[in-house]
Design an enzyme around this catalytic site. Sequence first.
Site, short mmCIF file in Angstrom:
data_model
loop_
_atom_site.label_atom_id
_atom_site.label_comp_id
_atom_site.label_asym_id
_atom_site.label_seq_id
_atom_site.Cartn_x
_atom_site.Cartn_y
_atom_site.Cartn_z
N ASP A 328 10.43 66.03 44.62
CA ASP A 328 9.63 64.92 44.08
C ASP A 328 9.44 65.07 42.57
O ASP A 328 9.52 64.09 41.81
CB ASP A 328 8.27 64.88 44.77
CG ASP A 328 8.36 64.42 46.22
OD1 ASP A 328 9.43 63.91 46.61
OD2 ASP A 328 7.36 64.58 46.94
N GLU A 354 17.75 59.80 46.40
CA GLU A 354 17.97 60.30 45.05
C GLU A 354 18.95 59.44 44.29
O GLU A 354 19.54 59.87 43.30
CB GLU A 354 18.48 61.75 45.09
CG GLU A 354 19.90 61.93 45.60
CD GLU A 354 20.01 62.02 47.12
OE1 GLU A 354 21.06 62.47 47.58
OE2 GLU A 354 19.05 61.64 47.83
#
Length: 437
Positions: A328, A354
């Site tokens: 994160d 991602e």
Amino acid sequence: MSWIPDKWRRRRTPPGASLPERLYAHFPGAVMLLDAHGVVLDANPSVAQATGHAPASLVGQRVTILDEQPLRGPVSRALAECVQQRSAWRGLLHCRHADGHRLYLDTLVQPLVEGPHDTLRLLLIQHDVGPLLEPAIADRARLGRLEAVVAGLPGVVFQLHQAPRGALSFGYLSEGLSALCGLTPDAVMASPSRLLDRLVGDDREALSNALAQSSVSLEPLQLAFRIEVADGVRWLEATASARRESKGGTLWEGWLQDVTRRKEAERRTEHLISTDMLTGLLNRRAFFANGEAVLAHAARHGRRVPVAMVDLDHFKVLNDTHGHAAGDVALQRFATICRDSLRPYDLIGRVGGEEFALMLVDSEPEEACSVLERLRQAVADSELVLGGETLHFTVSLGMAFLAPGGDLGEALSRADRALYRAKRAGRNRIVGPEAVT
């Protein structure tokens, strides 16, 4: 010559009375003779019915006893003007009946000169017109109550007129306008530009277009727009019915209200549904929605739009080795680098775990490659400090160009294929048209 002979002063008309005597005795209203100071010298019988005062009780008193305000009431002012101008005065006076209720008397004050010494006398003739005025008085009272209600509403009742040649004017604006934007109704009705010139940005053109469409179709007008006020910018919403006037103009009658809180709530909601909560970038839906607007602008100018797909290299390994919190932090750091490396008008959205999509607005191929290379290098130079450990990560990019009128989804698919070529070639690079490695 005396104005009223002694025989006229009898309260009953004698047999064989002359026409003046009969008129004086039977005139359906008040007739009084006054001296120059307004003292009653004589009064006809009908004065009792008109004013509630017996004729004999008035004699010797000032006629201003009929005034609502005896010292400065309308009767006093009418007598003073007649004496000063030496000419007749006529008008409607508000007087007070003997029982206290208001009278509306159509009044004539006629100056007279009698006797050898040119003594000034005043002839006062009054007729009760209250019954004729009662409907208008009741209407005015109802209108006053209605205006009080309208003035207290949290908004503005308005009437807007557009002439056949397009000029706008306000026929009515309620008092709520002052609280809404700090302008008085009278000021805006005298000069509509005082309000219209405060519209922000393109909202003045949007209002003109909405009025034009409503004028043609006579469909109701509904439009929210921004206006500058003393403490910033406020959102107003106009809702009005439209109708054609006999001379070809258009009249809108409706309601104007402050919708700033609603618009702010809508903006917050839109931000929530269009923003990726982790990175603060556009989410997939918002990226495509904004991308279509960019493509439409580019198509109008015949320009190609560079698009790119970006993927964080070895992201699964980062998650597996250091935990999802580290992943994160890497995504958030990448988002920060994007905001610092790209231009404010470029689009970037998180379209997968991602994976990110980019649109470079108004960029030629060489410039687009330079922008993406700057982004790639900034990521490679960045550091993540997690629990005392310094980590590095990189990104791979695939680029494509979208021709005017092309499909955004298809162009991103080409960029995605270029991205996988970049990964197979060793990652931390750009692959695509005019690629930079």
